[in-house]
Design an enzyme around this catalytic site. Structure first.
Site, PDB file in Angstrom:
ATOM      1  N   ASP A  11       0.721  -1.248   0.126  1.00  0.00           N
ATOM      2  CA  ASP A  11      -0.184   0.055  -0.018  1.00  0.00           C
ATOM      3  C   ASP A  11       0.782   1.205   0.048  1.00  0.00           C
ATOM      4  O   ASP A  11       0.289   2.154   0.709  1.00  0.00           O
ATOM      5  CB  ASP A  11      -0.920   0.136   1.294  1.00  0.00           C
ATOM      6  CG  ASP A  11      -2.181  -1.087   1.071  1.00  0.00           C
ATOM      7  OD1 ASP A  11      -2.298  -1.404  -0.147  1.00  0.00           O
ATOM      8  OD2 ASP A  11      -2.959  -1.041   2.118  1.00  0.00           O
ATOM      9  N   ASP A  50      -4.182  -1.519  -1.920  1.00  0.00           N
ATOM     10  CA  ASP A  50      -5.871  -1.313  -1.436  1.00  0.00           C
ATOM     11  C   ASP A  50      -6.542  -0.778  -2.619  1.00  0.00           C
ATOM     12  O   ASP A  50      -6.266   0.083  -3.279  1.00  0.00           O
ATOM     13  CB  ASP A  50      -5.608  -0.372  -0.434  1.00  0.00           C
ATOM     14  CG  ASP A  50      -6.743  -0.739   0.630  1.00  0.00           C
ATOM     15  OD1 ASP A  50      -7.199  -1.655   0.924  1.00  0.00           O
ATOM     16  OD2 ASP A  50      -7.103   0.351   1.413  1.00  0.00           O
ATOM     17  N   HIS A  52     -10.456   0.081  -3.476  1.00  0.00           N
ATOM     18  CA  HIS A  52     -11.842  -0.110  -3.151  1.00  0.00           C
ATOM     19  C   HIS A  52     -12.980   0.526  -3.928  1.00  0.00           C
ATOM     20  O   HIS A  52     -12.451   1.381  -4.924  1.00  0.00           O
ATOM     21  CB  HIS A  52     -12.067   0.708  -1.796  1.00  0.00           C
ATOM     22  CG  HIS A  52     -11.313   0.261  -0.648  1.00  0.00           C
ATOM     23  ND1 HIS A  52     -11.388  -1.250  -0.212  1.00  0.00           N
ATOM     24  CD2 HIS A  52     -10.441   0.876   0.192  1.00  0.00           C
ATOM     25  CE1 HIS A  52     -10.517  -1.224   0.825  1.00  0.00           C
ATOM     26  NE2 HIS A  52      -9.999  -0.108   1.221  1.00  0.00           N
ATOM     27  N   SER A  58     -15.747   0.050   4.574  1.00  0.00           N
ATOM     28  CA  SER A  58     -14.794   0.514   5.293  1.00  0.00           C
ATOM     29  C   SER A  58     -15.021   1.924   5.188  1.00  0.00           C
ATOM     30  O   SER A  58     -14.175   3.217   6.328  1.00  0.00           O
ATOM     31  CB  SER A  58     -13.397   0.217   5.227  1.00  0.00           C
ATOM     32  OG  SER A  58     -12.877   0.839   4.086  1.00  0.00           O
ATOM     33  N   HIS A  69     -10.833   5.959   0.460  1.00  0.00           N
ATOM     34  CA  HIS A  69      -9.584   6.189   0.186  1.00  0.00           C
ATOM     35  C   HIS A  69      -9.288   5.013  -0.854  1.00  0.00           C
ATOM     36  O   HIS A  69      -9.946   3.965  -0.961  1.00  0.00           O
ATOM     37  CB  HIS A  69      -8.649   5.662   1.443  1.00  0.00           C
ATOM     38  CG  HIS A  69      -8.902   4.668   2.125  1.00  0.00           C
ATOM     39  ND1 HIS A  69      -9.897   4.464   3.042  1.00  0.00           N
ATOM     40  CD2 HIS A  69      -8.230   3.390   2.004  1.00  0.00           C
ATOM     41  CE1 HIS A  69     -10.112   3.202   3.496  1.00  0.00           C
ATOM     42  NE2 HIS A  69      -8.950   2.551   2.763  1.00  0.00           N
ATOM     43  N   LYS A  95      -6.522  -5.761  -3.214  1.00  0.00           N
ATOM     44  CA  LYS A  95      -7.422  -6.287  -2.058  1.00  0.00           C
ATOM     45  C   LYS A  95      -8.441  -5.138  -1.701  1.00  0.00           C
ATOM     46  O   LYS A  95      -8.273  -4.039  -2.272  1.00  0.00           O
ATOM     47  CB  LYS A  95      -6.567  -6.444  -0.812  1.00  0.00           C
ATOM     48  CG  LYS A  95      -5.936  -5.102  -0.385  1.00  0.00           C
ATOM     49  CD  LYS A  95      -4.921  -5.389   0.922  1.00  0.00           C
ATOM     50  CE  LYS A  95      -4.564  -4.207   1.525  1.00  0.00           C
ATOM     51  NZ  LYS A  95      -4.996  -3.173   1.884  1.00  0.00           N
ATOM     52  N   GLU A 102     -13.936  -5.702   4.533  1.00  0.00           N
ATOM     53  CA  GLU A 102     -12.816  -5.059   4.851  1.00  0.00           C
ATOM     54  C   GLU A 102     -11.552  -6.136   4.715  1.00  0.00           C
ATOM     55  O   GLU A 102     -11.712  -7.249   5.112  1.00  0.00           O
ATOM     56  CB  GLU A 102     -12.688  -4.398   6.334  1.00  0.00           C
ATOM     57  CG  GLU A 102     -11.285  -3.757   6.888  1.00  0.00           C
ATOM     58  CD  GLU A 102     -10.919  -2.861   5.609  1.00  0.00           C
ATOM     59  OE1 GLU A 102     -10.516  -2.914   4.822  1.00  0.00           O
ATOM     60  OE2 GLU A 102     -10.905  -1.686   6.318  1.00  0.00           O
ATOM     61  N   ALA A 135      -0.116   0.946   6.206  1.00  0.00           N
ATOM     62  CA  ALA A 135       0.300   1.105   7.347  1.00  0.00           C
ATOM     63  C   ALA A 135       0.627   0.104   8.416  1.00  0.00           C
ATOM     64  O   ALA A 135       0.186  -0.813   8.286  1.00  0.00           O
ATOM     65  CB  ALA A 135      -0.935   2.101   8.130  1.00  0.00           C
ATOM     66  N   CYS A 139      -2.284  -2.807   7.373  1.00  0.00           N
ATOM     67  CA  CYS A 139      -2.095  -3.493   6.424  1.00  0.00           C
ATOM     68  C   CYS A 139      -0.622  -4.430   6.604  1.00  0.00           C
ATOM     69  O   CYS A 139      -0.573  -5.544   6.128  1.00  0.00           O
ATOM     70  CB  CYS A 139      -2.238  -2.996   5.018  1.00  0.00           C
ATOM     71  SG  CYS A 139      -2.393  -3.992   3.478  1.00  0.00           S
TER      72      CYS A 139
HETATM   73  C1  VGL Z   1      -5.151   0.204   5.445  1.00  0.00           C
HETATM   74  C2  VGL Z   1      -6.836   1.543   6.501  1.00  0.00           C
HETATM   75  C3  VGL Z   1      -7.928   1.177   5.548  1.00  0.00           C
HETATM   76  C4  VGL Z   1      -3.937  -0.183   5.140  1.00  0.00           C
HETATM   77  C5  VGL Z   1      -6.068  -0.001   4.363  1.00  0.00           C
HETATM   78  O1  VGL Z   1      -3.505  -0.617   4.190  1.00  0.00           O
HETATM   79  O2  VGL Z   1      -2.932  -0.019   6.220  1.00  0.00           O
HETATM   80  N1  VGL Z   1      -5.787   0.732   6.549  1.00  0.00           N
HETATM   81  N2  VGL Z   1      -7.386   0.366   4.333  1.00  0.00           N
HETATM   82 ZN    ZN Z   2      -8.616   0.507   2.722  1.00  0.00          ZN
END
Ligand code: VGL
Ligand code: ZN
Length: 184
Positions: A11, A50, A52, A58, A69, A95, A102, A135, A139
């Site tokens: 990510d 990520d 979406h 989420s 996001h 993903k 989620e 983060a 993830c």
């Molecule tokens: C993530 C929050 C929402 C991540 C992804 O990749 O850490 N955190 N979606």
């Molecule tokens: Zn996400």
């Protein structure tokens, strides 16, 4: 470079760097990842993304914890430009595409050929994956822990991480280390 290894970049995507969920130390994490790649020539390099739909569960509008996001088709869902020279399409694993689910872990991420990250690691006979990305608390941690549970020997690059909160980052690193994930 570690034997039978691969680098998994999680990510490193604009919304987590300078967008709606900009994380702490993200610029440094990207720069250090590029430097690591240039110094170590890790192969293969796999990217988790990520990715979406606009109505993902989420997102706050659907009752979730996050602002919108990494929405498919937006800049915020793209990998940072400094990493693009190292990206191969078949080694990108998406993903969070199911609106109702989620998915923090990249382990079950799927490439455009329908192969999972796990499957490709096994095909490439990777035993010792190295993980970095964003983060730490979400993830990165979930991906590293899923790899560990599946029997891989996992290393996390601690200077190549960005995070939502400093305290959460620190706790996640301690937890991963206690579980047997190597931090370097
Ligand atoms: C993530 C929050 C929402 C991540 C992804 O990749 O850490 N955190 N979606
Ligand atoms: Zn996400």
């Amino acid at each position: 470079m570690i034997k039978d290894s691969a680098l998994i970049v999680v990510d490193m995507i604009y919304d987590f760097i300078d967008g709606s969920m900009a994380c702490l130390e993200a610029d440094k994490a990207v720069a250090n990842t590029v430097a690591y790649i240039k110094e170590n020539h890790p192969y293969p390099i796999l990217f988790v993304r990520d990715h979406h739909p606009a109505n993902h569960c989420s997102f706050a509008a659907q009752g979730g914890p996050w602002p919108p996001h990494c929405v498919q088709g937006t800049r915020g869902a793209e990998i940072h430009k400094d990493l693009l020279p190292f990206v191969e399409d078949e080694l990108c694993f998406f993903k969070g595409e199911n609106p109702a689910e989620e998915q923090y872990s990249g382990f079950q991420g799927i490439n455009t050929a329908g192969q999972s990250l796990q499957e490709v690691l096994e095909l490439m006979e990777v035993k010792n994956p190295i993980v970095c990305g964003i983060a730490t608390e979400y993830c990165v941690r979930n991906t590293a822990e899923d790899l560990l549970k599946a029997g891989f020997k996992v290393t996390v690059l601690k200077d190549c991480l960005a995070y939502v909160e400093a305290e959460g980052h620190k706790k996640a690193l301690e937890a991963m280390q206690a579980e047997g994930i190597r931090l370097v």
